[in-house]
Design an enzyme around this catalytic site. Sequence first.
Site, PDB file in Angstrom:
ATOM      1  N   GLY A 212       9.747  -9.212 -31.121  1.00  0.00           N
ATOM      2  CA  GLY A 212       8.678  -8.670 -30.279  1.00  0.00           C
ATOM      3  C   GLY A 212       7.743  -9.764 -29.835  1.00  0.00           C
ATOM      4  O   GLY A 212       8.072 -10.954 -29.938  1.00  0.00           O
ATOM      5  N   ASN A 213       6.591  -9.393 -29.322  1.00  0.00           N
ATOM      6  CA  ASN A 213       5.585 -10.399 -28.952  1.00  0.00           C
ATOM      7  C   ASN A 213       4.190  -9.824 -29.147  1.00  0.00           C
ATOM      8  O   ASN A 213       4.032  -8.655 -29.493  1.00  0.00           O
ATOM      9  CB  ASN A 213       5.810 -10.889 -27.516  1.00  0.00           C
ATOM     10  CG  ASN A 213       5.704  -9.756 -26.517  1.00  0.00           C
ATOM     11  OD1 ASN A 213       4.658  -9.136 -26.374  1.00  0.00           O
ATOM     12  ND2 ASN A 213       6.813  -9.462 -25.829  1.00  0.00           N
ATOM     13  N   HIS A 214       3.188 -10.660 -28.908  1.00  0.00           N
ATOM     14  CA  HIS A 214       1.812 -10.279 -29.255  1.00  0.00           C
ATOM     15  C   HIS A 214       1.076  -9.503 -28.166  1.00  0.00           C
ATOM     16  O   HIS A 214      -0.129  -9.327 -28.254  1.00  0.00           O
ATOM     17  CB  HIS A 214       0.996 -11.530 -29.586  1.00  0.00           C
ATOM     18  CG  HIS A 214       1.390 -12.162 -30.888  1.00  0.00           C
ATOM     19  ND1 HIS A 214       1.307 -11.493 -32.076  1.00  0.00           N
ATOM     20  CD2 HIS A 214       1.900 -13.386 -31.169  1.00  0.00           C
ATOM     21  CE1 HIS A 214       1.722 -12.273 -33.053  1.00  0.00           C
ATOM     22  NE2 HIS A 214       2.097 -13.431 -32.520  1.00  0.00           N
ATOM     23  N   ALA A 280       4.966  -7.201 -21.154  1.00  0.00           N
ATOM     24  CA  ALA A 280       5.551  -8.467 -21.613  1.00  0.00           C
ATOM     25  C   ALA A 280       6.916  -8.124 -22.192  1.00  0.00           C
ATOM     26  O   ALA A 280       7.061  -7.875 -23.393  1.00  0.00           O
ATOM     27  CB  ALA A 280       4.647  -9.095 -22.668  1.00  0.00           C
TER      28      ALA A 280
END
Length: 403
Positions: A212-214, A280
């Site tokens: 995943g990402n932030h 994102a």
Amino acid sequence: MSILSGKNILLGISAGIAAYKTATLVRLFIKAGANVKVVLTPSAKDFVTPLTLSTLSKNPVHSSFTNEDDDNDTWNNHVELGLWADFMVIAPATANTMSKMANGTCDNLLLATYLSAKCPVYFAPAMDLDMYKHASTKTSLNKLQDFGNILIPAESGELASGLVGEGRMAEPEHILSFIENDILGKLPLKEKTVLITAGPTYEAIDPVRFIGNHSSGKMGFEIAKAAANLGANVILITGPTNQSVTHNLIQVIPVISAQEMYQEAHKYFAKCDIAILSAAVSDYRPKHVANQKIKKNTDDLVLELVKNKDILASLGAIKQHQFLVGFALETNNELENAKQKLKKKNLNLIVLNSLNDKGAGFKSQTNKITLIDNKERISEFELKSKADVAVDILNEIISQLNE
Ligand code: CTP
């Protein structure tokens, strides 16, 4: 939620018997979430007390240029009141006050405030039926509308004189719904459908792990709220985030992975007018998702990744009437990279974030953007809250749609 929520309403009360109903009107505005200030003509105080109105509006009420309770040494600034207001409502508007408004007479605080106000002005006439029918009243009504003021028509019924006919001030509930409908009807994105993607995507490795990402999703959620406040029907496709929103014009579609986001975006794209892709999205996903939790029984673990489809580019490839907006997060050669992305993905507009700008990007509450359109026009914006950035993006889209 009422469209009046958070709006500053300046209520001007002139001296008619219907003034007694303004206590209810103030109450309704406050219940709708508006901030209310009241200005009375001096004689209106014979019909409704400033104390009632200030208690209900939670603000001081004024009827003269200087403050009576303060030995006349505080000036009640009509210009400031006029600037504070998002809109002014004059109710009841008597024949006398309407005539003065129509002719630019300025002999009380209400009239001076009306003349200073730059905001839309609604007026709700109230008088006996013969006064209402009089040619001079009609002239005032027409003149006031020609000046751009908005008439809330008088209603028919029993009048204070005992006569029955047209001239009664619209009931407070009707004034409220008239204004709400008028504002809603004029919103720039009314009847437009806006598709928004937001947040990160999670790409499963096994039943408990993911890539995943932030991304917080905040930017996308703020765009969704701002679009709904401008009257749009919003379809918000969001990856996993802590953000939440409740708005009757926003339909939230939660997804987890890029593939799900792709499917949902394509499902709704045909019917949307504007698509803003702020998510994102994970560029890659594991080629194989393990059915069971992967055990740590080897020293090395190699994950084979495959590329996710680019949702934005795929929409750009099939776009017809839609206005398509993408984001670009760049660290170097920002403008050139963003321009290339805009072209490659067939966008109308790209929102550039530079990681070199402090306070811009993923986790922050603020953002600093540059907008580039498909004619290569560039507009740079200051660092702002994400809510304000959302409004800037939508204003740019609206102005381009009106070109
Ligand atoms: N996007 C998308 N689907 C993807 C990847 C990106 O819809 N699979 C969208 C994003 O929502 C965003 C824009 O494309 O609007 C970002 O473009 P991208 O080419 O991914 O640029 P960057 O994220 O800036 O990354 P990079 O420069 O590494 O390509």
